[in-house]
Motif scaffolding. Structure first.
Motif, PDB file in Angstrom:
ATOM      1  N   GLY A 173      53.925  44.872  34.352  1.00  0.00           N
ATOM      2  CA  GLY A 173      52.919  44.605  35.583  1.00  0.00           C
ATOM      3  C   GLY A 173      52.152  45.842  35.644  1.00  0.00           C
ATOM      4  N   ALA A 174      53.007  47.102  35.718  1.00  0.00           N
ATOM      5  CA  ALA A 174      52.554  48.329  36.094  1.00  0.00           C
ATOM      6  C   ALA A 174      51.334  48.698  34.880  1.00  0.00           C
ATOM      7  N   THR A 175      51.664  48.413  33.879  1.00  0.00           N
ATOM      8  CA  THR A 175      50.865  48.657  32.648  1.00  0.00           C
ATOM      9  C   THR A 175      49.566  48.057  32.562  1.00  0.00           C
ATOM     10  N   ALA A 176      49.611  46.618  33.070  1.00  0.00           N
ATOM     11  CA  ALA A 176      48.474  45.818  33.229  1.00  0.00           C
ATOM     12  C   ALA A 176      47.665  46.195  34.446  1.00  0.00           C
ATOM     13  N   LEU A 177      48.352  46.697  35.256  1.00  0.00           N
ATOM     14  CA  LEU A 177      47.404  47.086  36.390  1.00  0.00           C
ATOM     15  C   LEU A 177      46.496  48.557  36.006  1.00  0.00           C
ATOM     16  N   THR A 178      47.316  49.342  35.431  1.00  0.00           N
ATOM     17  CA  THR A 178      46.896  50.743  35.176  1.00  0.00           C
ATOM     18  C   THR A 178      45.684  50.710  34.005  1.00  0.00           C
ATOM     19  N   LEU A 186      53.266  36.916  30.862  1.00  0.00           N
ATOM     20  CA  LEU A 186      52.942  35.859  31.291  1.00  0.00           C
ATOM     21  C   LEU A 186      51.305  35.586  30.942  1.00  0.00           C
ATOM     22  N   GLY A 187      50.620  36.572  30.341  1.00  0.00           N
ATOM     23  CA  GLY A 187      49.099  36.545  30.212  1.00  0.00           C
ATOM     24  C   GLY A 187      48.339  36.345  31.725  1.00  0.00           C
ATOM     25  N   MET A 188      48.786  36.831  32.650  1.00  0.00           N
ATOM     26  CA  MET A 188      48.111  36.689  33.971  1.00  0.00           C
ATOM     27  C   MET A 188      47.331  37.947  34.303  1.00  0.00           C
ATOM     28  N   CYS A 189      45.903  38.080  34.619  1.00  0.00           N
ATOM     29  CA  CYS A 189      45.252  39.074  35.282  1.00  0.00           C
ATOM     30  C   CYS A 189      45.225  39.579  36.515  1.00  0.00           C
ATOM     31  N   PRO A 190      45.157  40.611  36.747  1.00  0.00           N
ATOM     32  CA  PRO A 190      45.039  41.226  38.037  1.00  0.00           C
ATOM     33  C   PRO A 190      43.725  41.025  38.638  1.00  0.00           C
ATOM     34  N   TYR A 191      43.609  40.593  39.868  1.00  0.00           N
ATOM     35  CA  TYR A 191      42.576  40.305  40.531  1.00  0.00           C
ATOM     36  C   TYR A 191      42.391  40.995  41.934  1.00  0.00           C
ATOM     37  N   MET A 192      41.242  41.348  42.434  1.00  0.00           N
ATOM     38  CA  MET A 192      41.411  41.943  43.904  1.00  0.00           C
ATOM     39  C   MET A 192      40.760  40.784  44.840  1.00  0.00           C
ATOM     40  N   THR A 193      41.279  40.845  45.954  1.00  0.00           N
ATOM     41  CA  THR A 193      40.689  39.710  47.055  1.00  0.00           C
ATOM     42  C   THR A 193      39.407  39.711  47.149  1.00  0.00           C
ATOM     43  N   PRO A 194      39.042  38.518  47.737  1.00  0.00           N
ATOM     44  CA  PRO A 194      37.501  38.654  48.080  1.00  0.00           C
ATOM     45  C   PRO A 194      36.995  40.017  48.910  1.00  0.00           C
ATOM     46  N   THR A 195      37.959  40.243  49.927  1.00  0.00           N
ATOM     47  CA  THR A 195      37.464  41.213  50.818  1.00  0.00           C
ATOM     48  C   THR A 195      37.799  42.642  49.962  1.00  0.00           C
ATOM     49  N   GLY A 196      38.495  42.643  49.134  1.00  0.00           N
ATOM     50  CA  GLY A 196      38.600  43.839  48.192  1.00  0.00           C
ATOM     51  C   GLY A 196      39.560  45.010  48.377  1.00  0.00           C
ATOM     52  N   ASP A 197      40.800  44.521  49.548  1.00  0.00           N
ATOM     53  CA  ASP A 197      41.599  45.461  49.928  1.00  0.00           C
ATOM     54  C   ASP A 197      43.063  44.842  49.429  1.00  0.00           C
ATOM     55  N   GLY A 198      42.995  43.751  48.509  1.00  0.00           N
ATOM     56  CA  GLY A 198      44.359  43.150  48.355  1.00  0.00           C
ATOM     57  C   GLY A 198      44.506  42.765  46.987  1.00  0.00           C
ATOM     58  N   TYR A 208      37.381  31.716  39.331  1.00  0.00           N
ATOM     59  CA  TYR A 208      37.940  32.609  40.445  1.00  0.00           C
ATOM     60  C   TYR A 208      36.785  33.550  40.925  1.00  0.00           C
ATOM     61  N   GLU A 209      35.687  34.023  40.025  1.00  0.00           N
ATOM     62  CA  GLU A 209      34.967  35.053  40.627  1.00  0.00           C
ATOM     63  C   GLU A 209      33.919  34.385  41.443  1.00  0.00           C
ATOM     64  N   GLN A 210      33.680  32.972  41.084  1.00  0.00           N
ATOM     65  CA  GLN A 210      32.763  32.412  41.778  1.00  0.00           C
ATOM     66  C   GLN A 210      33.326  31.960  43.515  1.00  0.00           C
ATOM     67  N   ASP A 211      34.611  32.332  43.820  1.00  0.00           N
ATOM     68  CA  ASP A 211      35.086  32.430  44.981  1.00  0.00           C
ATOM     69  C   ASP A 211      35.146  33.591  45.690  1.00  0.00           C
ATOM     70  N   GLY A 212      34.513  34.807  44.967  1.00  0.00           N
ATOM     71  CA  GLY A 212      34.642  35.964  45.416  1.00  0.00           C
ATOM     72  C   GLY A 212      35.873  37.055  44.992  1.00  0.00           C
ATOM     73  N   TRP A 213      36.882  36.378  44.071  1.00  0.00           N
ATOM     74  CA  TRP A 213      37.845  37.275  43.514  1.00  0.00           C
ATOM     75  C   TRP A 213      37.049  38.073  42.517  1.00  0.00           C
ATOM     76  N   ARG A 214      37.627  39.220  42.087  1.00  0.00           N
ATOM     77  CA  ARG A 214      37.127  40.084  41.295  1.00  0.00           C
ATOM     78  C   ARG A 214      38.293  40.761  40.545  1.00  0.00           C
ATOM     79  N   PRO A 215      38.109  40.684  39.085  1.00  0.00           N
ATOM     80  CA  PRO A 215      38.966  41.327  38.052  1.00  0.00           C
ATOM     81  C   PRO A 215      39.158  42.654  38.548  1.00  0.00           C
ATOM     82  N   VAL A 216      40.388  43.252  38.171  1.00  0.00           N
ATOM     83  CA  VAL A 216      40.694  44.635  38.482  1.00  0.00           C
ATOM     84  C   VAL A 216      40.040  45.368  36.998  1.00  0.00           C
ATOM     85  N   THR A 217      39.321  46.501  37.256  1.00  0.00           N
ATOM     86  CA  THR A 217      38.783  47.170  36.419  1.00  0.00           C
ATOM     87  C   THR A 217      39.023  48.654  36.253  1.00  0.00           C
ATOM     88  N   ALA A 218      39.158  49.231  34.934  1.00  0.00           N
ATOM     89  CA  ALA A 218      39.781  50.363  34.670  1.00  0.00           C
ATOM     90  C   ALA A 218      39.026  51.438  35.497  1.00  0.00           C
TER      91      ALA A 218
END
Length: 218
Positions: A173-178, A186-198, A208-218
């Motif tokens: 999980g730590a490596t997937a985030l960084t 598990l093949g799961m992607c990290p996403y930021m919440t629609p308000t960008g703080d979670g 998911y992006e249509q609902d305002g969630w955004r994939p974490v980017t490097a």
């Protein structure tokens, strides 16, 4: 490096990331558990926590909001994604499987509820670790102290072994985030919440992006 030292190091990487990029998720972390609380939990469930799991709880006693009722009464007509209750609810399932880290009190509850129901057995030698706050803790992840391996449960389905331990799961999980990539396990992607703080995690899906969630980017 020992298993519990690996857990501490991997969690340190995750928490550093949360504090920088997902402050709302970070703010939901509870104070460290005490050795006495850990011992009381072990007595309640009849299972000794492995050293690696004890090490994790001595850093934090899970999160506030694993049971969403802890966030207060859900608003009947929220103002939108910036509604305080919904912001926190969106940010609580931030462990690398898209679930909430269970406080010890909920470890006891989950051990006495969903897991025995799956096996039709009262005393199970497993320790719940995470569960989905969004789905009222009806699915989750447990640790088998006998093997050191994690497994998953889902209501009314067979449990599944992940064939990895706590340290390897957190390291993944730590490596997937960084590296801003899906987890290997598990093949799961990290996403930021629609308000960008979670933070949360989803299976890769552009809807998911249509609902305002955004994939974490490097």
């Amino acid at each position: 490096m020992t298993e519990h030292a690996r857990v501490e190091a991997a969690w340190g990487r995750i928490e550093e990331w949360l504090s920088r990029y997902a402050p709302l998720s970070h703010s939901l972390l509870r104070e460290p558990a005490t050795p006495e609380q850990i011992e009381q939990t072990e007595q309640a469930i009849g299972v000794a926590l492995p050293l690696a799991m004890r090490a994790l709880y001595l850093i934090h006693d899970g999160v506030r909001g694993a049971d969403l009722d802890e966030l207060g009464e859900q608003p009947f007509a929220p103002r939108g994604e910036d509604d305080p209750w919904h912001r926190q609810a969106n940010a609580v399932d931030f462990m690398p499987n898209g679930q909430a880290w269970l406080p010890l009190e909920h470890v006891i509850t989950a051990h006495g509820g969903p897991l025995p129901a799956l096996y039709d057995q009262e005393n199970l030698p497993y320790v719940p670790v995470t569960a989905s706050a969004k789905y009222a803790m009806m699915d989750g992840t447990y640790l088998d102290p006998a093997t050191g391996l994690l497994g998953t449960w889902v209501d009314a389905q067979e449990s599944i072994s992940l064939d990895v331990g706590l340290a390897e799961w957190l390291e993944d999980g730590a490596t997937a985030l960084t590296e801003a990539r899906p987890t290997r396990i598990l093949g799961m992607c990290p996403y930021m919440t629609p308000t960008g703080d979670g933070l949360t995690w989803f299976d890769p899906d552009p809807t998911y992006e249509q609902d305002g969630w955004r994939p974490v980017t490097a």
